[in-house]
Design an enzyme around this catalytic site. Structure first.
Site, PDB file in Angstrom:
ATOM      1  N   TYR A 215       0.836  -1.206   0.000  1.00  0.00           N
ATOM      2  CA  TYR A 215       0.000   0.000   0.000  1.00  0.00           C
ATOM      3  C   TYR A 215       0.872   1.259   0.000  1.00  0.00           C
ATOM      4  O   TYR A 215       0.667   2.175  -0.810  1.00  0.00           O
ATOM      5  CB  TYR A 215      -0.941  -0.021   1.216  1.00  0.00           C
ATOM      6  CG  TYR A 215      -1.725   1.240   1.411  1.00  0.00           C
ATOM      7  CD1 TYR A 215      -2.769   1.574   0.555  1.00  0.00           C
ATOM      8  CD2 TYR A 215      -1.413   2.116   2.450  1.00  0.00           C
ATOM      9  CE1 TYR A 215      -3.484   2.745   0.729  1.00  0.00           C
ATOM     10  CE2 TYR A 215      -2.129   3.286   2.629  1.00  0.00           C
ATOM     11  CZ  TYR A 215      -3.164   3.600   1.762  1.00  0.00           C
ATOM     12  OH  TYR A 215      -3.866   4.757   1.933  1.00  0.00           O
TER      13      TYR A 215
ATOM     14  N   GLU B 156     -11.326   5.464   4.965  1.00  0.00           N
ATOM     15  CA  GLU B 156     -10.783   6.388   5.971  1.00  0.00           C
ATOM     16  C   GLU B 156     -11.813   6.633   7.069  1.00  0.00           C
ATOM     17  O   GLU B 156     -11.466   6.708   8.242  1.00  0.00           O
ATOM     18  CB  GLU B 156     -10.336   7.708   5.341  1.00  0.00           C
ATOM     19  CG  GLU B 156      -9.120   7.597   4.432  1.00  0.00           C
ATOM     20  CD  GLU B 156      -7.820   7.215   5.123  1.00  0.00           C
ATOM     21  OE1 GLU B 156      -7.761   7.187   6.379  1.00  0.00           O
ATOM     22  OE2 GLU B 156      -6.848   6.941   4.404  1.00  0.00           O
TER      23      GLU B 156
ATOM     24  N   TRP C 142      -4.939   1.715  10.862  1.00  0.00           N
ATOM     25  CA  TRP C 142      -5.002   1.529   9.412  1.00  0.00           C
ATOM     26  C   TRP C 142      -4.682   0.074   9.060  1.00  0.00           C
ATOM     27  O   TRP C 142      -5.181  -0.456   8.070  1.00  0.00           O
ATOM     28  CB  TRP C 142      -4.062   2.508   8.712  1.00  0.00           C
ATOM     29  CG  TRP C 142      -4.230   2.487   7.221  1.00  0.00           C
ATOM     30  CD1 TRP C 142      -3.276   2.147   6.313  1.00  0.00           C
ATOM     31  CD2 TRP C 142      -5.412   2.791   6.467  1.00  0.00           C
ATOM     32  NE1 TRP C 142      -3.791   2.231   5.034  1.00  0.00           N
ATOM     33  CE2 TRP C 142      -5.099   2.622   5.115  1.00  0.00           C
ATOM     34  CE3 TRP C 142      -6.705   3.180   6.812  1.00  0.00           C
ATOM     35  CZ2 TRP C 142      -6.030   2.834   4.094  1.00  0.00           C
ATOM     36  CZ3 TRP C 142      -7.620   3.396   5.795  1.00  0.00           C
ATOM     37  CH2 TRP C 142      -7.281   3.216   4.462  1.00  0.00           C
TER      38      TRP C 142
END
Length: 189
Positions: A16, A38, A46
């Site tokens: 990522y 998000e 995350w």
């Protein structure tokens, strides 16, 4: 990768970070995906969201905003029972609201991309950060974006979430200057 940004030390972050985070995105579906993810991340790590990303893609119709906008109470109840995603009632309920608001922005501006990138003048911000401590949680730009999204009916779009969205979509290049991705993302600007 040597000198990768310190937040991306875990293996789940590598791909990522190296291929997506900070890369300017102009694809509306990708922008919608990151806006939803998000928001789902709020209060969580995350890492949790990245580990569940494929489940989110399946559960949220490939992040097609037209399909997500039609998620009714029955579909939301099914999502609340899905162990592959974050099962938070408010976050799940916000997805169809955000999809409808997203579609309204597309209608007004021609694309969500055209709308959201106006907040940075159409080009990624290039802050040239040297240490992790220099990376802000919010900025005046994320404050303005948050206010405008909220005014348009979006949920889970506080300034911190908006700043994370800006980082993820390359609206700001917050790779540390020592990270090889910083130079690559700067070239893409």
């Amino acid at each position: 990768m040597k000198n990768r940004c310190p937040w991306a030390e875990a293996e789940v972050h590598h791909h990522y970070h190296d291929t997506e985070w900070g890369v300017p995105s102009h694809d509306d579906r990708h922008l919608f995906e990151l806006l939803i993810l998000e928001g789902a991340q709020a209060g969580l790590s995350w890492t949790t969201i990245l580990q569940k990303r494929e489940n989110y893609r399946r559960a949220f119709a490939g992040f097609d905003p037209e399909k997500v906008a039609r998620f009714d109470a029955r579909k939301q109840a099914a999502l609340l029972a899905d162990p592959g995603i974050v099962r938070n009632r408010l976050k799940i309920a916000s997805a169809p609201l955000n999809a409808r608001a997203f579609l309204a922005v597309q209608e007004e501006f021609g694309s969500f991309d055209r709308y959201v990138w106006t907040f940075v003048g159409g080009s990624p911000l290039q802050p040239k950060l040297k240490t992790r401590d220099q990376i802000p949680a919010t900025t005046p730009v994320s404050d303005a974006l948050s206010r405008d999204l909220l005014k348009r009916g979006f949920k889970f779009v506080g300034s911190t979430i908006c700043y994370a969205f800006m980082q993820a979509t390359g609206m700001t290049n917050d790779h540390l200057v020592s990270c090889p991705c910083h130079r690559e993302c700067a070239r893409l600007a």
